[in-house]
Design a protein around this motif. Structure first.
Motif, PDB file in Angstrom:
ATOM      1  N   HIS A 243       0.836  -1.190   0.000  1.00  0.00           N
ATOM      2  CA  HIS A 243       0.000   0.000   0.000  1.00  0.00           C
ATOM      3  C   HIS A 243       0.872   1.241   0.000  1.00  0.00           C
ATOM      4  CE1 HIS A 243      -3.585  -2.384   0.671  1.00  0.00           C
ATOM      5  NE2 HIS A 243      -2.943  -3.033   1.627  1.00  0.00           N
ATOM      6  N   PRO A 244       0.412   2.339  -0.570  1.00  0.00           N
ATOM      7  CA  PRO A 244       1.194   3.577  -0.596  1.00  0.00           C
ATOM      8  C   PRO A 244       1.652   3.960   0.808  1.00  0.00           C
ATOM      9  CG  PRO A 244      -0.755   3.790  -1.972  1.00  0.00           C
ATOM     10  CD  PRO A 244      -0.889   2.489  -1.249  1.00  0.00           C
ATOM     11  N   GLY A 245       2.930   4.338   0.890  1.00  0.00           N
ATOM     12  CA  GLY A 245       3.494   4.724   2.175  1.00  0.00           C
ATOM     13  C   GLY A 245       4.204   3.598   2.892  1.00  0.00           C
ATOM     14  N   ASP A 246       3.947   2.362   2.489  1.00  0.00           N
ATOM     15  CA  ASP A 246       4.616   1.224   3.113  1.00  0.00           C
ATOM     16  C   ASP A 246       6.084   1.191   2.709  1.00  0.00           C
ATOM     17  OD1 ASP A 246       2.274   0.451   4.203  1.00  0.00           O
ATOM     18  OD2 ASP A 246       1.916  -1.249   2.863  1.00  0.00           O
ATOM     19  N   GLU A 247       6.900   0.616   3.598  1.00  0.00           N
ATOM     20  CA  GLU A 247       8.265   0.283   3.213  1.00  0.00           C
ATOM     21  C   GLU A 247       8.169  -0.998   2.400  1.00  0.00           C
ATOM     22  OE1 GLU A 247      11.347   1.550   3.538  1.00  0.00           O
ATOM     23  OE2 GLU A 247      10.421   3.400   4.240  1.00  0.00           O
ATOM     24  N   ARG A 248       8.390  -0.930   1.117  1.00  0.00           N
ATOM     25  CA  ARG A 248       8.122  -2.088   0.279  1.00  0.00           C
ATOM     26  C   ARG A 248       9.118  -2.182  -0.859  1.00  0.00           C
ATOM     27  NH1 ARG A 248       5.146   2.181  -1.198  1.00  0.00           N
ATOM     28  NH2 ARG A 248       4.624   2.536  -3.377  1.00  0.00           N
TER      29      ARG A 248
ATOM     30  N   ALA B  79      10.036  -9.819   2.722  1.00  0.00           N
ATOM     31  CA  ALA B  79       8.620  -9.636   3.029  1.00  0.00           C
ATOM     32  C   ALA B  79       7.758  -9.892   1.794  1.00  0.00           C
ATOM     33  CB  ALA B  79       8.385  -8.221   3.554  1.00  0.00           C
ATOM     34  N   LEU B  80       8.207  -9.404   0.634  1.00  0.00           N
ATOM     35  CA  LEU B  80       7.461  -9.638  -0.598  1.00  0.00           C
ATOM     36  C   LEU B  80       7.456 -11.117  -0.953  1.00  0.00           C
ATOM     37  CD1 LEU B  80       5.941  -8.648  -3.064  1.00  0.00           C
ATOM     38  CD2 LEU B  80       8.150  -8.177  -4.172  1.00  0.00           C
TER      39      LEU B  80
ATOM     40  N   ILE C 113       9.433  -9.347 -10.812  1.00  0.00           N
ATOM     41  CA  ILE C 113      10.806  -8.880 -10.638  1.00  0.00           C
ATOM     42  C   ILE C 113      10.762  -7.603  -9.820  1.00  0.00           C
ATOM     43  CG2 ILE C 113      12.909  -8.092 -11.791  1.00  0.00           C
ATOM     44  CD1 ILE C 113      12.139  -9.843 -14.157  1.00  0.00           C
ATOM     45  N   ALA C 114      11.468  -7.625  -8.690  1.00  0.00           N
ATOM     46  CA  ALA C 114      11.381  -6.507  -7.749  1.00  0.00           C
ATOM     47  C   ALA C 114      12.769  -6.077  -7.297  1.00  0.00           C
ATOM     48  CB  ALA C 114      10.539  -6.900  -6.537  1.00  0.00           C
ATOM     49  N   VAL C 115      12.880  -4.805  -6.904  1.00  0.00           N
ATOM     50  CA  VAL C 115      14.116  -4.259  -6.364  1.00  0.00           C
ATOM     51  C   VAL C 115      13.830  -3.712  -4.974  1.00  0.00           C
ATOM     52  CG1 VAL C 115      13.722  -2.005  -7.443  1.00  0.00           C
ATOM     53  CG2 VAL C 115      16.038  -2.647  -6.760  1.00  0.00           C
ATOM     54  N   GLY C 116      14.766  -3.917  -4.060  1.00  0.00           N
ATOM     55  CA  GLY C 116      14.571  -3.411  -2.711  1.00  0.00           C
ATOM     56  C   GLY C 116      15.654  -3.900  -1.777  1.00  0.00           C
ATOM     57  N   SER C 117      15.484  -3.611  -0.504  1.00  0.00           N
ATOM     58  CA  SER C 117      16.414  -4.086   0.514  1.00  0.00           C
ATOM     59  C   SER C 117      16.121  -5.545   0.827  1.00  0.00           C
ATOM     60  CB  SER C 117      16.270  -3.251   1.787  1.00  0.00           C
ATOM     61  OG  SER C 117      14.998  -3.482   2.380  1.00  0.00           O
ATOM     62  N   ALA C 118      16.995  -6.162   1.605  1.00  0.00           N
ATOM     63  CA  ALA C 118      16.783  -7.561   1.968  1.00  0.00           C
ATOM     64  C   ALA C 118      15.472  -7.733   2.718  1.00  0.00           C
ATOM     65  CB  ALA C 118      17.955  -8.065   2.810  1.00  0.00           C
ATOM     66  N   ALA C 119      15.200  -6.847   3.673  1.00  0.00           N
ATOM     67  CA  ALA C 119      13.968  -6.963   4.459  1.00  0.00           C
ATOM     68  C   ALA C 119      12.741  -6.794   3.573  1.00  0.00           C
ATOM     69  CB  ALA C 119      13.969  -5.920   5.579  1.00  0.00           C
ATOM     70  N   GLN C 120      12.783  -5.826   2.663  1.00  0.00           N
ATOM     71  CA  GLN C 120      11.647  -5.590   1.768  1.00  0.00           C
ATOM     72  C   GLN C 120      11.409  -6.777   0.848  1.00  0.00           C
ATOM     73  OE1 GLN C 120      13.072  -2.001  -0.045  1.00  0.00           O
ATOM     74  NE2 GLN C 120      12.116  -0.668   1.472  1.00  0.00           N
TER      75      GLN C 120
END
Length: 211
Positions: free
Chosen positions: A135-140, A181-182, A171-178
């Motif tokens: 959702h918008p605003g989430d760390e994702r 979670a995905l 295919i997604a980009v992000g930190s390890a935690a993000q």
């Protein structure tokens, strides 16, 4: 034998027995990266015969040989000379883009990566739109591309309303935690478990020698 934390089988990779000893029957993938095309072609043929479902990446030195590798059972064929030339061209024409992708894809000291997730059967996201993954605003993690099924075309910056089905590739980009979670939300637990980045707080602990 074991060296640098990796198990190794000493033997001739073109021999079926060596491939079996190395665990090909339970392997997810095989990389045929011997120095010459005939050897890599032979390994590809042997691997496909021993394990029909294995994912095979084969190295070739000659562009004209690619069709033969596909006929032998390779899923992907990589020509390092072609890749090297494309890489040099990218560095010369778009150095900042090339540097960014170097850091994202090849530098494990940065807590950022690009990861693929496959939507499994009975996933909780089946029937959802891509935009509903967070959702918008989430760390994702940021979904940068979607592939409908294993053989569909890649769609960059997919429509948030695009509906997710079994077998779709995200295919997604992000930190390890993000990304973890995905991966857990999508249900691709294996991919999520493999994420290990340099600055991640979720890395597996390393036991000290003798501890």
């Amino acid at each position: 034998t074991e060296a640098d934390g990796f198990l190794r089988i000493v033997g001739e990779a073109t021999e079926d027995g060596v491939l079996v000893d190395a665990g090909i029957r339970r392997a997810h993938s095989l990389i045929a990266a011997l120095p010459d095309d005939p050897s890599n072609l032979y390994v590809t043929l042997s691997a496909r015969s021993l394990c029909p479902d294995i994912y095979i990446v084969a190295r070739t030195s000659h562009q004209a040989s690619e069709p033969k590798f596909f006929q032998a059972g390779a899923d992907r064929v990589v020509n390092p000379h072609q890749i090297g030339g494309s890489r040099m061209g990218a560095v010369a024409t778009q150095p900042h883009v090339a540097e960014f992708f170097d850091e994202v894809l090849h530098d494990d000291t940065h807590d950022v990566a690009v990861i693929e997730f496959t939507v499994p059967e009975r996933s909780s996201v089946l029937g959802m739109g891509v935009g509903e993954l967070s959702h918008p605003g989430d760390e994702r993690a940021l979904v940068v591309a979607l592939r409908k099924g294993a053989h569909g075309e890649y769609v960059a910056n997919p429509d948030p309303e695009a509906v997710l089905d079994t077998g779709d590739v995200i295919i997604a980009v992000g930190s390890a935690a993000q990304l973890k979670a995905l991966g857990r939300r999508v249900g691709d637990i294996a991919a999520a478990a493999e994420i290990q980045l340099g600055d991640s707080d979720e890395q597996s602990p390393v036991e000290a020698p003798g501890g």
